[in-house]
Design a protein around this motif. Sequence first.
Motif, PDB file in Angstrom:
ATOM      1  N   SER A 108     -41.186  90.057 -63.410  1.00 53.06           N
ATOM      2  CA  SER A 108     -41.951  89.310 -64.414  1.00 53.06           C
ATOM      3  C   SER A 108     -41.675  89.788 -65.837  1.00 53.06           C
ATOM      4  O   SER A 108     -42.025  89.103 -66.794  1.00 53.06           O
ATOM      5  CB  SER A 108     -43.455  89.438 -64.139  1.00 53.06           C
ATOM      6  OG  SER A 108     -43.891  90.746 -64.469  1.00 53.06           O
ATOM      7  N   GLN A 109     -41.096  90.953 -65.971  1.00 52.26           N
ATOM      8  CA  GLN A 109     -40.826  91.611 -67.247  1.00 52.26           C
ATOM      9  C   GLN A 109     -42.095  92.045 -67.970  1.00 52.26           C
ATOM     10  O   GLN A 109     -42.042  92.506 -69.100  1.00 52.26           O
ATOM     11  CB  GLN A 109     -39.949  90.741 -68.155  1.00 52.26           C
ATOM     12  CG  GLN A 109     -38.606  90.407 -67.549  1.00 52.26           C
ATOM     13  CD  GLN A 109     -37.714  89.617 -68.461  1.00 52.26           C
ATOM     14  OE1 GLN A 109     -38.153  88.699 -69.168  1.00 52.26           O
ATOM     15  NE2 GLN A 109     -36.433  89.959 -68.450  1.00 52.26           N
ATOM     16  N   GLN A 110     -43.249  91.940 -67.322  1.00 46.06           N
ATOM     17  CA  GLN A 110     -44.516  92.322 -67.951  1.00 46.06           C
ATOM     18  C   GLN A 110     -44.619  93.821 -68.172  1.00 46.06           C
ATOM     19  O   GLN A 110     -45.196  94.263 -69.163  1.00 46.06           O
ATOM     20  CB  GLN A 110     -45.699  91.829 -67.119  1.00 46.06           C
ATOM     21  CG  GLN A 110     -45.861  90.330 -67.154  1.00 46.06           C
ATOM     22  CD  GLN A 110     -46.998  89.854 -66.266  1.00 46.06           C
ATOM     23  OE1 GLN A 110     -47.382  90.510 -65.297  1.00 46.06           O
ATOM     24  NE2 GLN A 110     -47.554  88.698 -66.605  1.00 46.06           N
ATOM     25  N   VAL A 111     -44.071  94.604 -67.264  1.00 44.40           N
ATOM     26  CA  VAL A 111     -44.136  96.059 -67.419  1.00 44.40           C
ATOM     27  C   VAL A 111     -43.254  96.499 -68.593  1.00 44.40           C
ATOM     28  O   VAL A 111     -43.678  97.299 -69.432  1.00 44.40           O
ATOM     29  CB  VAL A 111     -43.748  96.781 -66.117  1.00 44.40           C
ATOM     30  CG1 VAL A 111     -43.690  98.284 -66.307  1.00 44.40           C
ATOM     31  CG2 VAL A 111     -44.743  96.420 -65.017  1.00 44.40           C
ATOM     32  N   ALA A 112     -42.053  95.955 -68.675  1.00 47.46           N
ATOM     33  CA  ALA A 112     -41.164  96.278 -69.798  1.00 47.46           C
ATOM     34  C   ALA A 112     -41.831  95.916 -71.126  1.00 47.46           C
ATOM     35  O   ALA A 112     -41.750  96.670 -72.102  1.00 47.46           O
ATOM     36  CB  ALA A 112     -39.835  95.555 -69.653  1.00 47.46           C
ATOM     37  N   ARG A 113     -42.510  94.790 -71.156  1.00 50.00           N
ATOM     38  CA  ARG A 113     -43.212  94.390 -72.395  1.00 50.00           C
ATOM     39  C   ARG A 113     -44.386  95.322 -72.680  1.00 50.00           C
ATOM     40  O   ARG A 113     -44.626  95.686 -73.834  1.00 50.00           O
ATOM     41  CB  ARG A 113     -43.671  92.942 -72.296  1.00 50.00           C
ATOM     42  CG  ARG A 113     -42.500  91.958 -72.339  1.00 50.00           C
ATOM     43  CD  ARG A 113     -42.964  90.519 -72.492  1.00 50.00           C
ATOM     44  NE  ARG A 113     -41.875  89.582 -72.314  1.00 50.00           N
ATOM     45  CZ  ARG A 113     -40.929  89.309 -73.212  1.00 50.00           C
ATOM     46  NH1 ARG A 113     -40.921  89.932 -74.360  1.00 50.00           N
ATOM     47  NH2 ARG A 113     -39.987  88.418 -72.947  1.00 50.00           N
ATOM     48  N   ALA A 114     -45.119  95.726 -71.650  1.00 50.91           N
ATOM     49  CA  ALA A 114     -46.259  96.637 -71.841  1.00 50.91           C
ATOM     50  C   ALA A 114     -45.791  97.980 -72.406  1.00 50.91           C
ATOM     51  O   ALA A 114     -46.491  98.591 -73.228  1.00 50.91           O
ATOM     52  CB  ALA A 114     -47.005  96.841 -70.527  1.00 50.91           C
ATOM     53  N   TYR A 115     -44.621  98.436 -71.989  1.00 46.89           N
ATOM     54  CA  TYR A 115     -44.063  99.694 -72.494  1.00 46.89           C
ATOM     55  C   TYR A 115     -43.346  99.504 -73.830  1.00 46.89           C
ATOM     56  O   TYR A 115     -42.983 100.483 -74.469  1.00 46.89           O
ATOM     57  CB  TYR A 115     -43.098 100.302 -71.470  1.00 46.89           C
ATOM     58  CG  TYR A 115     -43.793 101.103 -70.403  1.00 46.89           C
ATOM     59  CD1 TYR A 115     -43.849 102.490 -70.464  1.00 46.89           C
ATOM     60  CD2 TYR A 115     -44.410 100.481 -69.320  1.00 46.89           C
ATOM     61  CE1 TYR A 115     -44.488 103.228 -69.492  1.00 46.89           C
ATOM     62  CE2 TYR A 115     -45.055 101.207 -68.337  1.00 46.89           C
ATOM     63  CZ  TYR A 115     -45.099 102.584 -68.427  1.00 46.89           C
ATOM     64  OH  TYR A 115     -45.741 103.313 -67.462  1.00 46.89           O
ATOM     65  N   ASP A 116     -43.106  98.268 -74.214  1.00 42.87           N
ATOM     66  CA  ASP A 116     -42.304  97.940 -75.391  1.00 42.87           C
ATOM     67  C   ASP A 116     -40.882  98.479 -75.241  1.00 42.87           C
ATOM     68  O   ASP A 116     -40.289  99.001 -76.184  1.00 42.87           O
ATOM     69  CB  ASP A 116     -42.951  98.451 -76.681  1.00 42.87           C
ATOM     70  CG  ASP A 116     -42.318  97.849 -77.929  1.00 42.87           C
ATOM     71  OD1 ASP A 116     -41.801  96.715 -77.858  1.00 42.87           O
ATOM     72  OD2 ASP A 116     -42.303  98.533 -78.979  1.00 42.87           O
ATOM     73  N   ALA A 117     -40.355  98.369 -74.018  1.00 42.37           N
ATOM     74  CA  ALA A 117     -38.975  98.784 -73.766  1.00 42.37           C
ATOM     75  C   ALA A 117     -38.045  97.916 -74.606  1.00 42.37           C
ATOM     76  O   ALA A 117     -38.243  96.703 -74.712  1.00 42.37           O
ATOM     77  CB  ALA A 117     -38.651  98.658 -72.281  1.00 42.37           C
ATOM     78  N   GLN A 118     -37.039  98.542 -75.183  1.00 43.44           N
ATOM     79  CA  GLN A 118     -36.122  97.836 -76.065  1.00 43.44           C
ATOM     80  C   GLN A 118     -34.718  97.709 -75.496  1.00 43.44           C
ATOM     81  O   GLN A 118     -34.040  96.729 -75.758  1.00 43.44           O
ATOM     82  CB  GLN A 118     -36.030  98.580 -77.411  1.00 43.44           C
ATOM     83  CG  GLN A 118     -37.348  98.683 -78.138  1.00 43.44           C
ATOM     84  CD  GLN A 118     -37.833  97.335 -78.616  1.00 43.44           C
ATOM     85  OE1 GLN A 118     -37.095  96.581 -79.233  1.00 43.44           O
ATOM     86  NE2 GLN A 118     -39.078  97.011 -78.310  1.00 43.44           N
ATOM     87  N   CYS A 119     -34.291  98.744 -74.778  1.00 38.20           N
ATOM     88  CA  CYS A 119     -32.895  98.781 -74.363  1.00 38.20           C
ATOM     89  C   CYS A 119     -32.751  99.532 -73.045  1.00 38.20           C
ATOM     90  O   CYS A 119     -33.702 100.100 -72.528  1.00 38.20           O
ATOM     91  CB  CYS A 119     -32.032  99.440 -75.442  1.00 38.20           C
ATOM     92  SG  CYS A 119     -32.456 101.152 -75.817  1.00 38.20           S
TER      93      CYS A 119
END
Length: 183
Positions: A108-119
């Motif tokens: 879902s990419q929700q975890v990456a967004r919650a962490y504000d992962a960039q790269c």
Amino acid sequence: MAVSTPVCDFGLRAPDFALSDPDGKVFSLQDVAGPRGTLVMFICNHCPYVQAIIDRIQRDAAGLRELGIGVVAISANDVETYPQDGPEQMKELARKHGFTFPYLYDESQQVARAYDAQCTPDFFGYNAALELQYRGRLDSSGRNAGDPLARRELYEAMAQIAETGHGPQEQIASMGCSIKWRS
């Protein structure tokens, strides 16, 4: 295009998650957290920056676990556009490199967004209270593996966190391929 991570926001709490590995086993943040800290890594299979350091990631993860640091890797890339980052390919990469930590898929990419992962790679080092203490690079490697004797910045920072609960004030941002967000 290469992207760099933002500066460490010291004390920011780790967002919780529940993600599956390629075999369907679900892991939460609490499942992977170590008694002395936790390292959350956003990686993927195809990124040349990750490929250049994948063996160093495994080496440092194994060493950090001995220090009481829990380690987890997460792939959040859009697999429709980048099928080589899909769960079956993740499973093969983990097997090939002998991962001693869970490699989870954030469909879902929700975890990456919650962490504000960039790269990829993007490293988040937390203390035992799950407060952010490190948001830097693994070492001086870039698209190509650096000197085998390069200073192990991530490992040293996490060892400091395990011992003191606090990360180094000076950190050099990680650089890598941008997260491949779905349209």
